[in-house]
Design an enzyme around this catalytic site. Sequence first.
Site, PDB file in Angstrom:
ATOM      1  N   LYS A 226       0.859  -1.180   0.000  1.00  0.00           N
ATOM      2  CA  LYS A 226       0.000   0.000   0.000  1.00  0.00           C
ATOM      3  C   LYS A 226       0.897   1.233   0.000  1.00  0.00           C
ATOM      4  CE  LYS A 226      -3.543   2.469   2.574  1.00  0.00           C
ATOM      5  NZ  LYS A 226      -4.575   2.420   3.605  1.00  0.00           N
TER       6      LYS A 226
ATOM      7  N   LYS B 135      -2.227  -1.565  -3.803  1.00  0.00           N
ATOM      8  CA  LYS B 135      -3.079  -0.379  -3.752  1.00  0.00           C
ATOM      9  C   LYS B 135      -2.239   0.874  -3.845  1.00  0.00           C
ATOM     10  CE  LYS B 135      -6.112   1.973  -0.572  1.00  0.00           C
ATOM     11  NZ  LYS B 135      -6.432   2.181   0.792  1.00  0.00           N
TER      12      LYS B 135
HETATM   13  C1  PBG Z   1      -7.511   3.459   5.657  1.00  0.00           C
HETATM   14  C2  PBG Z   1      -7.764   3.380   4.208  1.00  0.00           C
HETATM   15  C3  PBG Z   1      -7.579   4.362   3.221  1.00  0.00           C
HETATM   16  C4  PBG Z   1      -8.077   3.823   2.044  1.00  0.00           C
HETATM   17  C5  PBG Z   1      -8.510   2.540   2.329  1.00  0.00           C
HETATM   18  N1  PBG Z   1      -8.299   2.274   3.663  1.00  0.00           N
HETATM   19  C6  PBG Z   1      -7.072   5.744   3.337  1.00  0.00           C
HETATM   20  C7  PBG Z   1      -5.639   5.987   3.559  1.00  0.00           C
HETATM   21  O1  PBG Z   1      -4.854   5.074   3.793  1.00  0.00           O
HETATM   22  O2  PBG Z   1      -5.269   7.157   3.553  1.00  0.00           O
HETATM   23  C8  PBG Z   1      -8.134   4.515   0.727  1.00  0.00           C
HETATM   24  C9  PBG Z   1      -9.205   4.038  -0.181  1.00  0.00           C
HETATM   25  C10 PBG Z   1      -9.507   4.944  -1.327  1.00  0.00           C
HETATM   26  O3  PBG Z   1      -8.864   5.983  -1.546  1.00  0.00           O
HETATM   27  O4  PBG Z   1     -10.442   4.609  -2.065  1.00  0.00           O
HETATM   28  N2  PBG Z   1      -6.204   3.412   6.035  1.00  0.00           N
END
Ligand code: PBG
Length: 327
Positions: free
Chosen positions: A194, A247
């Site tokens: 991520k 992601k």
């Molecule tokens: C929580 C999380 C996030 C997203 C999914 N889980 C936000 C982040 O990490 O800032 C992003 C999902 C999206 O942008 O559609 N940590």
Amino acid sequence: MELLKRPRRLRLDGRVREMIRETRISKDSLIYPLFIEEGKGIIKDIQAMPGQKRYSVDTLPFALEEVAKAGVKNVMFFGIPSHKDECGSGAYHDHGVVQEAFRIAVKAFPELYYIGDVCMCEYTSHGHCGIIKGDTVDNDKTLPLLAKTAVSQVEAGASMVAPSDMMDGRVLAIRKALDAAGFEDTPIMSYAAKYASAFYGPFRDAAGSDNFKGNRKTYQMDYHNRREALKEVYTDLEEGADIIMVKPALSYLDIIREVRNEVNVPVAAYSVSGEYAMIKAAAHMGMIDESAIIAETTTSIYRAGADILITYFAKEIAAMVEEGRIG
Ligand code: PBG
């Protein structure tokens, strides 16, 4: 002209083009994210993500009905509590918003498959994904809270948990806690690779963390790195992850392919809020053909190697599959 190889032979007839497709898309592999806000009677547009809404626990069944009707089978829940605090206690409260959402949802639509996003950022007053120490997150103090969050979600009815916090060791902490609670058969889908990404911008509006001023670079990955994704993936697999996620998706197709080539577990891709918002905005301006762009971008994510796709376009994609416009 003496040509033995004529690749166009296989492109001249639409039926042959369909016969030889290398990438096919199944509705079964789609996961639709939903935002559930604490309160009553809420069906609220998310400004930064046109077409997406926040629901409260009592209105959630309307959303689930649409999902089920579209032929999407899997949903992932994000909770938005009415009260946030330093230690994100709403995330692991037995009667927290997301726990209540699972209870209602499982009863109302038992045929759907429920996944819980495990993180603390929607629940903390500072907006970080864990307990704060100085200007970063205290890794080891956060782990037990993530584990508690996962267990409480599964107790409430979630069938799978997906930790998105990017703390070191969280898959192991969650695995152990689930096992200890008797949930050894509950799979973990880990947000393994991520990246710290500007593509999450609209999500902050969706999840009510738009007051967050900092960044997540001390825990989410630097987007200059490719090999590091494999390090994260291998670590999570050693800790017991069942499914690995990459992601965001569209700017990270190389990472999806890299991971797909390396591992023998299912690979999920999360096409995030910013990817959705860009397509919606350009379509709204009349600059692109929305459904053609959805079809092409979605196919590219599967072609890159994803087995599973988490997307805000899940219902549209399912309809396109049904009508033979994709896959
Ligand atoms: C929580 C999380 C996030 C997203 C999914 N889980 C936000 C982040 O990490 O800032 C992003 C999902 C999206 O942008 O559609 N940590």
